[in-house]
Design a protein around this motif. Structure first.
Motif, short mmCIF file in Angstrom:
data_model
loop_
_atom_site.label_atom_id
_atom_site.label_comp_id
_atom_site.label_asym_id
_atom_site.label_seq_id
_atom_site.Cartn_x
_atom_site.Cartn_y
_atom_site.Cartn_z
N ILE A 95 0.83 -1.20 0.00
CA ILE A 95 0.00 0.00 0.00
C ILE A 95 0.87 1.26 0.00
N HIS A 96 2.05 1.11 0.54
CA HIS A 96 2.93 2.27 0.45
C HIS A 96 3.28 2.56 -1.01
N LYS A 97 3.60 1.50 -1.75
CA LYS A 97 3.90 1.66 -3.17
C LYS A 97 2.70 2.25 -3.90
N VAL A 102 -0.39 6.29 -6.84
CA VAL A 102 -1.71 6.89 -7.06
C VAL A 102 -1.82 8.27 -6.41
N GLY A 103 -1.14 8.45 -5.32
CA GLY A 103 -1.21 9.73 -4.64
C GLY A 103 -2.40 9.86 -3.72
N SER A 104 -3.03 8.75 -3.37
CA SER A 104 -4.17 8.81 -2.47
C SER A 104 -4.27 7.48 -1.75
N ASP A 105 -4.89 7.49 -0.58
CA ASP A 105 -5.14 6.20 0.06
C ASP A 105 -6.62 5.84 -0.01
N ASP A 106 -7.34 6.53 -0.91
CA ASP A 106 -8.76 6.22 -1.11
C ASP A 106 -8.87 5.09 -2.14
N LEU A 107 -9.52 3.99 -1.72
CA LEU A 107 -9.63 2.84 -2.63
C LEU A 107 -10.37 3.20 -3.91
N HIS B 712 4.70 7.94 6.00
CA HIS B 712 4.69 8.57 4.68
C HIS B 712 3.28 8.76 4.14
N LEU B 713 2.29 8.16 4.80
CA LEU B 713 0.93 8.22 4.24
C LEU B 713 0.18 9.45 4.76
N LYS B 804 12.76 -2.61 -4.03
CA LYS B 804 13.71 -2.48 -5.12
C LYS B 804 13.08 -1.69 -6.28
N LEU B 805 11.80 -1.99 -6.52
CA LEU B 805 11.06 -1.34 -7.60
C LEU B 805 11.10 0.16 -7.44
#
Lengths: 115, 815
Positions: A95-97, A102-107, B712-713, B804-805
């Motif tokens: 989810i961090h990736k 995406v720039g959002s944590d909204d599904l 970071h979120l 890594k990505l």
């Protein structure tokens, strides 16, 4: 004592599911964690509860004397805890990736595969 | 003696004893023939790769050999024997792979292999330049084997499997030019219609097998009285009729056959005129001893058959393409055959057998001829062709012979076929009346009397068809064309010419054909030896002859007035909007729409909707019986609960609630950690120190990981509205309550002995460990633990790869 733990399991499931139904990914992961705990406890309670009698054979004894806590559900749960941790670690990095991409944590913002 | 009683002795005499003895050499060859064809289908593409342009002669020679072997069995079968071969296939279900060749089966097998030989040879010429010719051989041989299986099957399960295989190979063959959308659509149409009928057939066959108490056809056929008086007779009849009507393109399922003309010509000639479409008619004839003779049988078959006969003949007028015209005339003929089997008298069955033979020969020839003509001229419409006789003399001879046979002109086989058709319709009423004391019903006299004029009318219309396809293209002025026509190669004129010539030989040797081929087939259908007059070409001046002459005369007039007729037929085609073909399209569109809507609703892409759907269904399905059968013995002794336990439970629940209500990420993670530690305390308290240790460790790691990542979120935000939150709360609480009840019910109903006792007893003695949980993990269930470690390793690799990505993505940005 079953009743008390049964209520705890039910409460954990309710809390976990409520969080999983949110649109925020972070809440989703936390909900997943709670459901993991709930499921472990479910197996634990289903196997039967015995207070303070761990399944350890005392030095000098050949075998356990009843009553003792059922070792089989414990072995299952031990596996589940460890695997649950692996899955969660992966999910968190994922989810961090996703957030970076995406720039959002909204599904609901994650419907496109082209992002 | 009743017609049904007789076969019992007949069958027992001929092969009743063979059942207990190993199959004789002759019957073994029957199975080997079938296997040879399927084997050839498997290797055909490789054969074609090796032999190139001679493949079709090689394959044709093998199939011709099988045909010869089948023909050699004719005398034995004509003398009353039935070849029978069987081996246990699925013994557990009582299904035998059993074959039988009686007069009817052998006649069909001869048609399949005989015309099959020509088709294989013809295809080699017709598709010589096609890149997928090898695959075509495979498909057509697959079909040949399946069709042979249908007509030789003795077990209804075997029959059904081969029946479905013909549908599948038909699908492959119609869609052979799979790059054309029209071919694909036509293939699908044929498959859907015939396989829907196939499903009905399966149900009907199984019901019939249950009613008769056997899945072996030769036994079912001797128990007709049992089947006919069974309470399920009418459903059986309807289901089997559905299967036969879809396969044989009977009204209202006739529409798939003209569409199937998208197939290459040899396929149309073989599957869609000579063999596969006859499977339905064959099935009805085959099952006549078991199902036939009742008013329901006669009424439905005669009605369906007569309507199909007329509809096919009328629709053939409104088409232009050579093959479509022929396809509608085939529909008409199939209707005629169904009608004759429905009438069911001796004359009618004899007429059906003759007509079926004659039609397979002349219609196969005409289809191949249409293919040759189009191959040579690149023209497909009947009215564009003319004057080909001089350029393509051999093809023209085949055309004239086939056309004469179809018109019913002596001395061709078609003449005898049509004569006996008229005789059957004229004498049907009186014969049925005569046999009224039998299982044949009375009361059908008047409708059956009207069949003769209907048949004459249909054949006048078919006369127009045959002139347009078989005669006109070869006569008159030759038309200017971009491709000057030339006589085609031997493999292409052989195909139409041989059946046409066989048609004339069959007509001349009518007596021999009658005793050797027709009589055994009629006996198989009627189930009794019969004393019909021997077949002859010339009966003298009979009413049938007058009707034949009338048909020719009327046909000529209709042909002269064909332009006006075509216009009339075209105006009728406006009705097609309400016809079964349009109905099929609409049904398919509706089905697709329903599937799309259903997918859009259920697979909406929102995780929470999936979750909520699954949960509500689970709550309903599991919760309801739980409440119904709930027993709560534990609630009575509340004094058993200790204060410490209550505090622990409260701590867990409050932490969980805090995790739900948390407004900051850190708060949520802290609350989650508190839940984890509380759970670990529960483990300690109830005798699970290993679990507690692991839980403490993992929980600590998890909180650290959460904090690292979540840093970071973005901060928590509430995306959903109040109503959604209320709905989710209620559903979550319902699910939680259900789980609580589930645990209590499980605890209240424990009956299984504990497996753990084995581990406890052997932990020290065999595994030399005192911590039983550890011993289970690393010794008793060591492989499971290995799996667990593998999962962890995979997760670790995944985490590493994801991290890594990120780095490589950054690198790309820097470039």
């Amino acid at each position: 004592m079953n009743l008390v733990l049964a209520v705890v399991v039910g409460g954990l499931y309710a809390a976990g599911l409520y969080l999983m139904a949110r649109r925020s990914v972070v809440k989703l992961i936390i909900g997943l964690c709670l459901i993991g705990h709930a499921s472990n406890l479910l197996i634990f309670v289903s196997g039967g509860l015995t207070r303070g009698r761990p399944p350890l054979i005392r030095p000098g004894a050949e075998t356990l004397t009843a009553p003792y806590a059922d070792p089989l559900p414990q072995a299952l749960i031990l596996t589940a805890i460890v695997i649950g941790f692996g899955v969660l670690a992966f999910a968190m990095v994922l989810i961090h990736k996703v957030y970076v991409a995406v720039g959002s944590d909204d599904l609901d913002q994650m419907k496109s595969t082209d992002a | 003696m009743a017609p049904v009683g007789k076969p019992v002795t007949l069958f027992l005499q001929t092969f009743g004893q063979q059942d207990t003895h190993p199959a004789s050499a002759v019957t073994k060859i029957m199975i080997e023939c079938l296997l040879t064809i399927f084997g050839l289908a498997l290797v055909a593409p490789f054969l074609h790769w090796a032999l190139r342009s001679t493949t079709h002669w090689f394959l044709g020679a093998i199939v011709a050999g099988i045909t010869t072997w089948l023909a050699l069995q004719l005398p034995a079968v004509a003398s009353g024997a039935t070849l029978h071969a069987a081996f246990a296939w699925v013994p557990a279900l009582g299904v035998n792979f059993s074959l039988m060749a009686d007069g009817l089966g052998l006649l069909m097998a001869l048609i399949i292999c005989g015309i099959g030989t020509l088709i294989v040879i013809y295809a080699g010429g017709y598709l010589a330049d096609h890149p997928l010719l090898g695959r075509f051989y495979a498909y057509i041989l697959l079909f040949m084997g399946s069709m042979l299986g249908v007509v030789l099957a003795d077990n209804i399960i075997v029959l059904f499997i081969f029946w479905e295989l013909t549908s599948i190979s038909s699908y492959l063959l119609i869609g052979f030019d799979h790059e054309r959308a029209a071919a694909r659509a036509a293939a699908l149409k044929a498959l859907l219609v015939t396989s829907l009928g196939g499903l009905a057939l399966l149900a009907g066959l199984l019901l019939m097998g249950t009613a008769a108490g056997s899945y072996e056809l030769n036994e079912i056929l001797t128990r007709g009285d049992v089947v006919r008086s069974h309470t399920l007779y009418v459903p059986i009849l309807i289901l089997i009729l559905l299967g036969a009507a879809t396969k044989s393109a009977q009204f209202p399922f006739h529409f798939w056959l003209p569409a199937a003309m998208e197939a290459p010509s040899p396929v149309s000639a073989y599957l869609h005129s000579a063999t596969m479409v006859k499977a339905g008619v064959f099935l009805l004839a085959r099952l006549t001893p078991a199902l036939g003779g009742t008013p329901a049988w006669q009424g439905s078959l005669v009605a369906i058959g007569a309507i199909t006969m007329l509809v096919g003949a009328i629709l053939s007028l409104s088409s232009d393409g050579l093959k479509r015209i022929l396809a509608y005339s085939t529909v008409s003929v199939l209707g005629t055959l169904t009608m004759l089997i429905g009438i069911g008298t001796l004359t009618a069955i004899q007429a059906a057998v003759l007509y079926l033979m004659a039609h397979a020969l002349y219609k196969g020839a005409l289809f191949l001829l249409a293919g040759s003509v189009s191959h040579a001229t690149h023209l497909y419409d009947a009215d564009d062709l003319g004057g080909l006789a001089r350029r393509m003399p051999l093809t023209a001879v085949a055309g004239f012979l086939a056309a004469l046979s179809m018109m019913g002109i002596p001395p061709l086989l078609g003449f005898i076929g049509k004569e006996s058709l008229y005789e059957a319709t004229m004498t049907a009423a009186s014969e049925i009346g005569k046999a009224g004391t039998d299982h044949y019903s009375t009361g059908w006299t008047r409708p059956i009397m009207s069949l003769t004029p209907l048949a004459v009318a249909a054949h006048m219309l078919l006369f127009v068809v045959v002139v347009r396809v078989g005669v006109r293209p070869f006569l008159g002025r030759s038309r200017p064309s971009a491709h000057p026509p030339q006589e085609v190669s031997p493999s292409l004129w052989l195909g139409p010419l041989v059946p046409a010539v066989v048609g004339i030989i069959g007509g001349l040797l009518a007596g021999n054909v009658g005793s050797l081929i027709v009589a055994p087939a009629v006996m198989a259908v009627r189930g009794e030896p019969h004393e019909a007059a021997p077949l002859a070409l010339w009966h003298g001046l009979t009413p049938e002859l007058a009707l034949s002459a009338l048909t020719l005369f009327g046909g000529l007039i209709l042909f002269a007035a064909r332009r006006r007729l075509v216009q009339a037929a075209a105006s009728l085609s406006r009705l097609a909007d309400w016809g079964p073909d349009a109905g099929y399209d609409r049904a398919l569109a509706t089905l697709n729409l329903a599937a799309k809507t259903q997918t859009r609703v259920l697979q909406n892409g929102y995780l929470r909707w999936y979750l909520l759907t699954v949960l509500s269904v689970t709550v309903l399905l599991v919760g309801y019986p739980l409440i119904e059968h709930m027993e709560l013995p534990e609630i009575k002794n509340l004094s058993d609960i200790w204060h410490f336990e209550l505090m622990l439970a409260a701590m867990t629940l409050i932490s969980a609630y805090a995790a739900v209500r948390a407004t900051t990420r850190l708060g949520a993670v802290a609350a989650l950690g508190a839940v984890g530690y509380s759970v670990a305390l529960i483990y300690v308290y109830y005798g699970a120190p290993d679990l507690a240790m692991t839980q403490f460790l993992i929980e600590t790691l998890m909180v650290i990981l959460f904090v690292l990542v979540f840093y970071h979120l973005p901060p928590f935000s509430i995306f959903s509205g109040r109503a959604a939150r209320l709905r989710d709360t209620l559903l979550a609480l319902a699910f939680g309550a259900m789980m609580t009840m589930l645990i209590l019910t499980t605890r209240a109903n424990q009956s299984q002995p504990r497996i753990s006792e084995y581990f406890v007893e052997h932990s020290l003695t065999e595994a030399h460990g005192r911590n039983i949980v550890n011993v289970i993990l690393v010794d008793f269930r060591a492989i499971d633990t290995l799996g667990e470690i593998t999962v962890l390793a995979v997760a670790a690799v995944g985490v590493f790869a994801l991290l890594k990505l990120r780095r490589s993505a950054k690198k790309e940005e820097m470039r």
